[in-house]
Design an enzyme around this catalytic site. Structure first.
Site, short mmCIF file in Angstrom:
data_model
loop_
_atom_site.label_atom_id
_atom_site.label_comp_id
_atom_site.label_asym_id
_atom_site.label_seq_id
_atom_site.Cartn_x
_atom_site.Cartn_y
_atom_site.Cartn_z
N THR A 169 0.84 -1.19 0.00
CA THR A 169 0.00 0.00 0.00
C THR A 169 0.88 1.25 0.00
O THR A 169 1.99 1.22 0.54
CB THR A 169 -0.86 -0.04 1.29
OG1 THR A 169 -1.79 -1.09 1.12
CG2 THR A 169 -1.59 1.26 1.55
N GLY A 199 -10.79 -1.95 4.32
CA GLY A 199 -9.82 -1.84 5.40
C GLY A 199 -9.76 -0.44 5.99
O GLY A 199 -10.73 0.32 5.94
N1 ASP Z 1 -3.78 -1.31 5.24
C1 ASP Z 1 -4.08 -1.97 3.99
C2 ASP Z 1 -5.36 -2.75 4.13
O1 ASP Z 1 -5.53 -3.42 5.13
C3 ASP Z 1 -3.00 -2.88 3.52
C4 ASP Z 1 -1.61 -2.32 3.50
O2 ASP Z 1 -1.34 -1.32 4.14
O3 ASP Z 1 -0.79 -2.85 2.79
O4 ASP Z 1 -6.14 -2.74 3.22
#
Ligand code: ASP
Length: 308
Positions: A169, A199
């Protein structure tokens, strides 16, 4: 105030074979941000430009390169917040659009809402003139291979991804010379998530937050834990009580660790223009530049936290 940009490209056990692509991707985004800041001295515009470049870099799990969910679809989350007036825009479970962060911005500017999800978000994007792209066009070979492996494996424990597996991300926090700040985060979410899963990323106070008075924050990591912690707001509260950027990231992370046993990485700019970050995953991709100086774009190993 020194105009500056801090970015992240995910926090997980980033294999060394992928470090270079993360570093180059972040460096390209920082360069674009520097140029935008030099031209406009507008933190918000620069932040959008940085996040758009990061979404277009296939190594990251955002826009092109997003992970596939359990149904073999790409559903993306993104959010952006302006520290000047606390206005925010976000999209969740958005399909078939190349740059979700620009749709999040359109939600902020053109609607009375903060967060649009699913079909409604897609329809709004199309009304706003965003082109439809087929899921295939957002995929890299890597995502298809991961999908095949996870599908064969059947039951998947998503939290384990942040200890070992992918999570690229992206996020950015930008300040201009007037001390105005914007923060944003964008993602394809976790690999093999359920269809419809949303998320932390599009939720202000969890995946991002900005307030010119105190600072701005972008987060990455295990979204369910970050949501339950209200992680970005934890860092904001630390800033409000006088912590510096790196210290605020550390305080928020300690809460996540102690209460939720979560894994994450956090980037922060405080109102004095200091940058800081912290993470409790094996690696985190992080980059920092002032308007006229590229400071670093690097993948750091466990136990490093930093400030500038
Ligand atoms: N926080 C993101 C999610 O849970 C994933 C990530 O940060 O890579 O969708």
């Amino acid at each position: 105030m020194r105009a500056s940009i801090i970015v992240h490209g995910g926090a997980w056990d980033i294999p060394s074979a992928l470090h270079k692509a993360h570093e180059e991707g972040m460096a390209r985004a920082l360069k674009t941000g520097q140029k935008k800041l030099a031209e406009t001295d507008d933190a918000h515009r620069a932040c959008l430009a940085v996040l758009t470049v990061l979404e277009n870099e296939p190594v990251f799990d955002a826009g092109t390169g997003s992970f596939l969910n359990a149904g073999g679809e790409v559903e993306m989350d993104a959010g952006i917040m302006k520290g000047e007036d606390l206005s925010a825009g976000a999209v969740a479970a958005l399909k078939n659009i190349r740059n979700p962060i620009l749709v999040a911005e359109a939600v902020r500017v053109h609607t009375q809402h903060v967060l649009l999800a699913g079909q409604g978000a897609y329809d709004f994007a199309r009304e706003q003139g965003f082109k439809r792209v087929e899921t295939e066009a957002l995929l890299t070979g890597r995502e298809k291979e991961r999908y095949r492996i996870l599908k064969e494996r059947g039951k998947v424990r998503i939290k384990s991804f942040f200890e070992k597996k992918p999570s690229d991300t992206v996020g950015a926090v930008v300040m201009d010379s007037h001390g105005r700040m914007t923060a944003g985060t964008t993602t394809g979410g976790t690999p093999h998530k359920m269809a419809g899963r949303v998320g932390d990323v599009p939720v202000p106070g969890s995946g991002f937050y900005a307030d010119n008075r105190y600072g701005a924050v972008s987060v990455t990591g295990w979204g369910e834990g970050i949501l339950r912690a209200g992680l970005a707001m934890r860092a904001m509260r630390a800033l409000e009580s006088g912590a510096g950027a790196a210290e605020a990231a550390g305080e928020a992370l300690r809460f996540l660790e102690e209460r939720i046993k979560g894994e994450a990485g956090i980037i922060v700019l405080d109102a004095r223009g200091r940058a800081g970050f912290d993470f409790n995953t094996p690696y985190m991709a992080v980059g920092y530049a002032t308007v006229d100086n590229m400071e670093y774009a690097t993948v750091l190993g466990e136990g490093t936290s930093g400030s500038k």
